[in-house]
Design an enzyme around this catalytic site. Structure first.
Site, PDB file in Angstrom:
ATOM      1  CB  CYS A 153      -4.396   3.301  -3.860  1.00 20.72           C
ATOM      2  SG  CYS A 153      -5.749   4.020  -4.785  1.00 20.72           S
TER       3      CYS A 153
ATOM      4  CB  CYS B 226      -6.420   1.384  -6.348  1.00 24.88           C
ATOM      5  SG  CYS B 226      -5.814   3.053  -6.528  1.00 24.88           S
ATOM      6  CG  ASP B 227      -5.246  -1.895  -4.427  1.00 20.62           C
ATOM      7  OD1 ASP B 227      -5.569  -2.080  -5.615  1.00 20.62           O
ATOM      8  OD2 ASP B 227      -4.112  -1.540  -4.072  1.00 20.62           O
TER       9      ASP B 227
HETATM   10  C1  LIG Z   1       0.680  -0.044  -5.148  1.00 18.46           C
HETATM   11  C2  LIG Z   1      -0.075   1.007  -5.914  1.00 18.46           C
HETATM   12  C3  LIG Z   1      -1.285   0.670  -6.493  1.00 18.46           C
HETATM   13  C4  LIG Z   1      -1.991   1.621  -7.232  1.00 18.46           C
HETATM   14  N1  LIG Z   1      -3.154   1.230  -7.814  1.00 18.46           N
HETATM   15  C5  LIG Z   1      -3.847   2.127  -8.570  1.00 18.46           C
HETATM   16  C6  LIG Z   1      -5.046   1.739  -9.209  1.00 18.46           C
HETATM   17  O1  LIG Z   1      -5.509   0.591  -9.120  1.00 18.46           O
HETATM   18  N2  LIG Z   1      -5.707   2.690  -9.932  1.00 18.46           N
HETATM   19  C7  LIG Z   1      -5.256   3.986 -10.045  1.00 18.46           C
HETATM   20  O2  LIG Z   1      -5.885   4.784 -10.738  1.00 18.46           O
HETATM   21  N3  LIG Z   1      -4.113   4.375  -9.433  1.00 18.46           N
HETATM   22  C8  LIG Z   1      -3.397   3.487  -8.697  1.00 18.46           C
HETATM   23  N4  LIG Z   1      -2.254   3.886  -8.063  1.00 18.46           N
HETATM   24  C9  LIG Z   1      -1.822   5.288  -8.199  1.00 18.46           C
HETATM   25  C10 LIG Z   1      -1.132   5.488  -9.574  1.00 18.46           C
HETATM   26  O3  LIG Z   1      -0.160   4.488  -9.754  1.00 18.46           O
HETATM   27  C11 LIG Z   1      -0.501   6.873  -9.669  1.00 18.46           C
HETATM   28  O4  LIG Z   1      -1.481   7.856  -9.415  1.00 18.46           O
HETATM   29  C12 LIG Z   1       0.101   7.091 -11.060  1.00 18.46           C
HETATM   30  O5  LIG Z   1       1.069   6.107 -11.342  1.00 18.46           O
HETATM   31  C13 LIG Z   1       0.749   8.465 -11.172  1.00 18.46           C
HETATM   32  O6  LIG Z   1       1.342   8.538 -12.421  1.00 18.46           O
HETATM   33  P1  LIG Z   1       2.549   9.557 -12.719  1.00 18.46           P
HETATM   34  O7  LIG Z   1       2.908   9.376 -14.151  1.00 18.46           O
HETATM   35  O8  LIG Z   1       2.170  10.909 -12.258  1.00 18.46           O
HETATM   36  O9  LIG Z   1       3.733   9.134 -11.764  1.00 18.46           O
HETATM   37  P2  LIG Z   1       4.499   7.751 -11.508  1.00 18.46           P
HETATM   38  O10 LIG Z   1       3.664   6.587 -11.841  1.00 18.46           O
HETATM   39  O11 LIG Z   1       5.027   7.884 -10.119  1.00 18.46           O
HETATM   40  O12 LIG Z   1       5.707   7.805 -12.534  1.00 18.46           O
HETATM   41  C14 LIG Z   1       6.760   8.730 -12.380  1.00 18.46           C
HETATM   42  C15 LIG Z   1       7.994   8.170 -13.048  1.00 18.46           C
HETATM   43  O13 LIG Z   1       9.013   9.183 -13.067  1.00 18.46           O
HETATM   44  C16 LIG Z   1      10.270   8.562 -12.912  1.00 18.46           C
HETATM   45  N5  LIG Z   1      11.232   9.570 -12.440  1.00 18.46           N
HETATM   46  C17 LIG Z   1      11.164  10.307 -11.297  1.00 18.46           C
HETATM   47  N6  LIG Z   1      12.225  11.146 -11.234  1.00 18.46           N
HETATM   48  C18 LIG Z   1      12.967  10.946 -12.358  1.00 18.46           C
HETATM   49  C19 LIG Z   1      14.183  11.510 -12.862  1.00 18.46           C
HETATM   50  N7  LIG Z   1      14.864  12.464 -12.182  1.00 18.46           N
HETATM   51  N8  LIG Z   1      14.670  11.077 -14.060  1.00 18.46           N
HETATM   52  C20 LIG Z   1      13.998  10.114 -14.766  1.00 18.46           C
HETATM   53  N9  LIG Z   1      12.842   9.528 -14.316  1.00 18.46           N
HETATM   54  C21 LIG Z   1      12.337   9.946 -13.135  1.00 18.46           C
HETATM   55  C22 LIG Z   1       9.991   7.465 -11.876  1.00 18.46           C
HETATM   56  O14 LIG Z   1      10.971   6.437 -11.957  1.00 18.46           O
HETATM   57  C23 LIG Z   1       8.602   6.973 -12.320  1.00 18.46           C
HETATM   58  O15 LIG Z   1       8.679   5.869 -13.203  1.00 18.46           O
HETATM   59  C24 LIG Z   1      -1.514   2.953  -7.349  1.00 18.46           C
HETATM   60  C25 LIG Z   1      -0.284   3.307  -6.749  1.00 18.46           C
HETATM   61  C26 LIG Z   1       0.430   2.337  -6.051  1.00 18.46           C
HETATM   62  C27 LIG Z   1       1.758   2.718  -5.444  1.00 18.46           C
END
Ligand SMILES: Cc1cc2nc3c(=O)[nH]c(=O)nc-3n(C[C@H](O)[C@H](O)[C@H](O)COP(=O)(O)OP(=O)(O)OC[C@H]3O[C@@H](n4cnc5c(N)ncnc54)[C@H](O)[C@@H]3O)c2cc1C
Length: 308
Positions: A131, A134-135
């Site tokens: 990202c 973000c970074d």
């Molecule tokens: C290295 C990195 C750095 C980032 N830095 C930033 C930042 O600084 N600022 C920012 O705004 N965004 C950042 N992002 C992006 C941000 O993390 C994502 O946009 C955000 O986490 C999305 O949230 P979410 O809840 O949609 O999904 P996720 O965070 O992907 O969470 C989904 C969850 O669902 C669970 N899951 C999936 N399938 C199943 C299942 N069948 N049963 C049970 N559980 C399940 C997974 O284990 C996971 O924990 C970063 C991403 C990464 C990878």
């Protein structure tokens, strides 16, 4: 019988859970790993409102989890293996039990494709990033590498030139896949150096990225670039195996919803990175989680009215 089952404990799922638990619905959240989602893989978050000095990914998600639990959200450590969305009473199946629920919120997120090379796991979130928004600001006046040749990679490389002294754009082919206009913008950028026909083979550094090892795919010649950051944009895989063939997905496999996060089956909502959209961030995931929870409440009211 649950009112709502939330699948995924990242920012989207925890926010949906906070709202639904606070509204006194019978709700459970299932997370296959530790609650927190992708944010747990990043060291430091600087762009989430309310934390002017930034916050560690772990602390931010720990706070979100504690806040949701304070209002009674039932968080369970289990993977959802199967869903049956064909009836108004939906079935959610884990390895241990089969649950019935009136509504489902899919907050399963997405997984960034990794390079699968030596050093990547060790330095994930410590110099390796998915990202630029973000970074990028962490690498002011430093050299970084961007891996990939599609629209995202090239756009993010252009964005990074605002901060860094140089971007080494590493692509395995001899031309970019990105659209022409984006390519032209990148070519006009003095800070971007293109490294063609090349693939990364290793990341150097113990506690932070020090460099990247490269191999030219045509000549086999190995080289090294001293960089402090590596941005990987070789694609994302939505976690949509559970709903493939059951819900409308876009061409890349993300769930299509309306503005209220309603997916193509009534009573099924999607929020966060798993949705078809243009911007995947913590703040967008949180907003969509709140909207999905509210839309689910409205859906529950509508079916209760129909039954009464
Ligand atoms: C290295 C990195 C750095 C980032 N830095 C930033 C930042 O600084 N600022 C920012 O705004 N965004 C950042 N992002 C992006 C941000 O993390 C994502 O946009 C955000 O986490 C999305 O949230 P979410 O809840 O949609 O999904 P996720 O965070 O992907 O969470 C989904 C969850 O669902 C669970 N899951 C999936 N399938 C199943 C299942 N069948 N049963 C049970 N559980 C399940 C997974 O284990 C996971 O924990 C970063 C991403 C990464 C990878």
């Amino acid at each position: 019988m649950y009112d709502v089952i939330i699948i995924g404990g990242g920012p989207a799922g925890l926010t949906a859970g906070l709202y639904n638990a606070r509204a006194r619905l019978k709700v459970a959240l299932y997370e296959r790993l530790a609650p927190g989602g992708q944010v747990l893989t990043t060291d430091w978050v600087e762009n989430y409102p309310g934390f002017p000095d930034g916050v560690s990914g772990f602390e931010l998600m720990d706070r979100m989890k504690n806040q949701a639990e304070r209002f009674g959200l039932d968080i369970r450590s289990e993977e959802i293996l199967r869903l049956d969305l064909s009836q108004s009473r939906k079935l959610v199946i884990t390895g241990k039990e089969e649950l019935e629920t009136k509504a489902v919120i899919l907050a399963c997120g997405a997984t960034w494709k990794k390079l699968g090379i030596e050093g990547e796991e060790r330095l994930m979130g410590k110099g390796i990033s998915f990202c630029a928004t973000c970074d990028g600001p962490f690498y002011r006046d430093q050299e970084v590498a961007v891996i990939g040749g599609g629209d995202t990679a090239v756009e993010e490389a252009i964005f990074l030139t605002r901060f860094v002294s140089k971007v080494h754009l590493v692509h395995r082919r001899d031309r970019l896949r990105a659209t022409k206009l984006i390519q032209e913008r990148a070519m006009a950028q003095e800070k971007i150096e293109f490294i063609w026909d090349t693939t990364p083979v290793g990341v150097l550094g113990e506690t932070g990225v020090e460099g990247i090892e490269l191999r030219n795919l045509k000549t086999g010649v190995m080289s090294m670039k001293a960089v402090k950051g590596i941005f990987v944009f070789i694609g994302t895989i939505p976690n949509t195996d559970l709903v493939r063939g059951r819900l409308e997905l876009d061409g890349n496999g993300f769930i299509v919803t309306d503005d209220n996060m309603q997916a193509s089956v009534p009573g099924v909502f999607a929020a966060g990175d798993v949705r078809s959209k243009i911007f995947r961030q913590i703040s967008t995931a949180v907003g969509e989680g709140a909207t999905a929870s509210y839309a689910a409440e409205r859906y529950l009211e509508s079916i209760h009215e129909l039954m009464s």
